[in-house]
Design a protein around this motif. Structure first.
Motif: not given
Length: 498
Positions: A77-85, A87-97, A121-124
């Motif tokens: 669900p949205a919010g459970r893994r903020p890094m997925l949210d 990367a998808y919303a900002a269209a950028r690599l997220v390495r923090e956390g 279209i997706a997040v890896i």
């Protein structure tokens, strides 16, 4: 486990173009997983914006996995893994956390957006098992730097490029041989396995600092390498494709993945694989196939010679019964010859039986038949397909079908071949049902004689059919009156999983 297409159709708004991009990415992402020493999970956004679906997963072959179980088909669900949210919303690599803990294993997670036409279209998610992390060697540093370059290219929309897929059976993998080249095609790092591959080509020095295309050109004779443009583009790391090179004793597949930074070519990865043993086995298989086809061809010729001798002998016979017996023998030999003729043109140990069945029907009705344009003629009609059968099954079934057709012509249409030529239709209907082949032969002739009992009949053709069906094919044979008129023969045999 659901497939990518099933999840896309059930839960997302992705179109066919999006799916093609994801399939190209998944064709190459084993390389990224191996270079990263990390698991990759492809997350697709739910069409309602409620979260993400895990559509695919790839484990590394170079390090420990971060996942004990498969996650494909699971929903976050949205919010459970903020890094997925993010990367998808900002269209950028997220390495923090901070690292996540899974089954007492610390896991570092990075998320990589997959853009297409201005939208994600997706997040890896790249998941690294930190228990496997140690002081990196030069090999591991080169791997990780290359993985970072590729993930940055994914986020920028530069990877995967359209074109050749990299997931065919012979395609090199990271562990086969890894070479990194700069923008000029000069080697900056070569793994020990890559160096061993070039040792087999006759190179005795180090690969570092060498122009890989020039070096390979010097080691490989012109007749064993591609055109100069392809050789330079692949070994220089500028073309996303593979090619094959080698000498008289060694065969290599070389694959290149160009690297870009801000759209500019900065070098490339070149993967090399020694496929000498594979090519030797391929040559052996080709030789074996040619030999088998030649054997079938010679058997067919010998059978045709036997049939010709029997036909000559029949012409010298004064007894009608002896002449008829020899003519039946000619047809039986001819049916086997047809199978071997078909097998002589095939590469595999299986054969499409439809053509054989049609030729057998024509052979049986042509003997003593009326001209093709005559209305007084028995015609064999096939309804449905036999499909592909094993060689042994095809040979026995050809004999069975020949005898059934011949019996139908002789006994169902007694005038066939005489001055008053009979007419009618014999229908052959094959059906595949639950791993079995059921063949029904119906004729519209005079039907079975009164008091006919197939279990006590002394007819030679029927005895041959029963022996072949029950003993050789392991099937069942049934003879009974036709549904409206004539007679019906049913052969039911197992297909051995085909």
């Amino acid at each position: 486990m659901p497939s990518l297409l099933e999840l896309v159709r059930s839960h997302t708004d992705l179109d066919e173009g999006d799916v093609r991009v994801l399939q190209l990415l998944m064709a190459d992402w084993q390389i990224i997983a191996d270079l990263s020493f990390a698991d990759l999970v492809l997350w697709l956004p739910d069409r309602g914006g409620d979260g993400f679906w895990a559509a695919a997963q790839m484990r590394p072959t170079t390090g420990p996995t971060a996942y004990v179980d498969d996650v494909v088909g699971s929903f976050v669900p949205a919010g459970r893994r903020p890094m997925l949210d993010q990367a998808y919303a900002a269209a950028r690599l997220v390495r923090e956390g901070d690292p996540e803990w899974r089954d007492d294993v610390p896991v570092r997670v990075e998320t990589i957006p997959v853009p297409r036409r201005g939208r994600v279209i997706a997040v890896i998610a790249r998941n690294t098992n930190l228990l496997g992390v140690r002081t990196p060697s030069r090999l591991e540093l080169s791997y990780l730097q290359s993985a970072a370059d590729l993930t940055a290219m994914i986020a920028a929309g530069d990877f995967p490029p359209p074109g050749q897929r990299g997931d065919h059976a012979d395609s090199p993998r990271v562990g086969d041989g890894f070479v990194r080249v700069d923008e000029q095609g000069r080697v900056t790092y070569a793994s020990p396995n890559a160096l061993s591959v070039y040792r087999r080509l006759g190179w005795s020095g180090d690969l570092d600092g060498q122009l890989l295309a020039d070096l390979t050109r010097a080691l490989v004779p012109p007749r064993r390498r591609p055109d100069e443009e392809t050789l330079s583009a692949v070994l220089g790391g500028r073309a996303h494709r593979d090619t094959e090179v080698g000498d008289d004793g060694v065969s290599l597949i070389v694959r290149a993945i160009p690297l870009k930074s801000r759209g500019e070519h900065v070098g490339g990865l070149v993967l090399v694989r020694d496929v000498t043993d594979l090519r030797r086995r391929d040559r052996e298989l080709v030789t074996k196939d040619a030999t088998i086809r030649e054997i079938h061809h010679r058997v067919k010729n010998n059978l045709q010679t036997v049939a010709a001798l029997l036909r000559l002998q029949a012409r010298r016979m004064d007894s009608p019964d002896a002449k008829a017996a020899l003519e039946e023998a000619v047809r039986r030999v001819g049916s086997i010859a047809i199978v071997h003729e078909t097998l002589s043109q095939e590469v595999h140990d299986e054969v499409g039986f439809d053509e054989i069945a049609d030729r057998l029907g024509a052979m049986v009705t042509d003997v003593g038949a009326a001209p093709d344009d005559s209305p007084d003629r028995v015609v064999v009609r096939r309804v449905g397909s036999f499909g592909v059968l094993a060689n042994e099954t095809a040979t026995a079934l050809a004999m069975v079908l020949t005898e059934l057709l011949q019996n139908a012509v002789e006994h169902g249409y007694p005038d066939q071949g005489h001055e008053t030529t009979a007419c009618g239709t014999i229908t052959v209907e094959p059906r595949r049902i639950a791993g079995r082949l059921r063949v029904t032969v119906d004729d519209d002739g005079v039907g079975l004689p009164p008091g006919f009992d197939p279990d006590t009949s002394l007819n030679l053709g029927l005895s041959i059919v029963r022996t072949l069906v029950e003993s050789e094919l392991g099937g069942l044979l049934e003879l009974r009156p036709g549904p409206e008129r004539g007679s019906r023969a049913v052969v039911d045999v197992p297909l051995d999983g085909r």
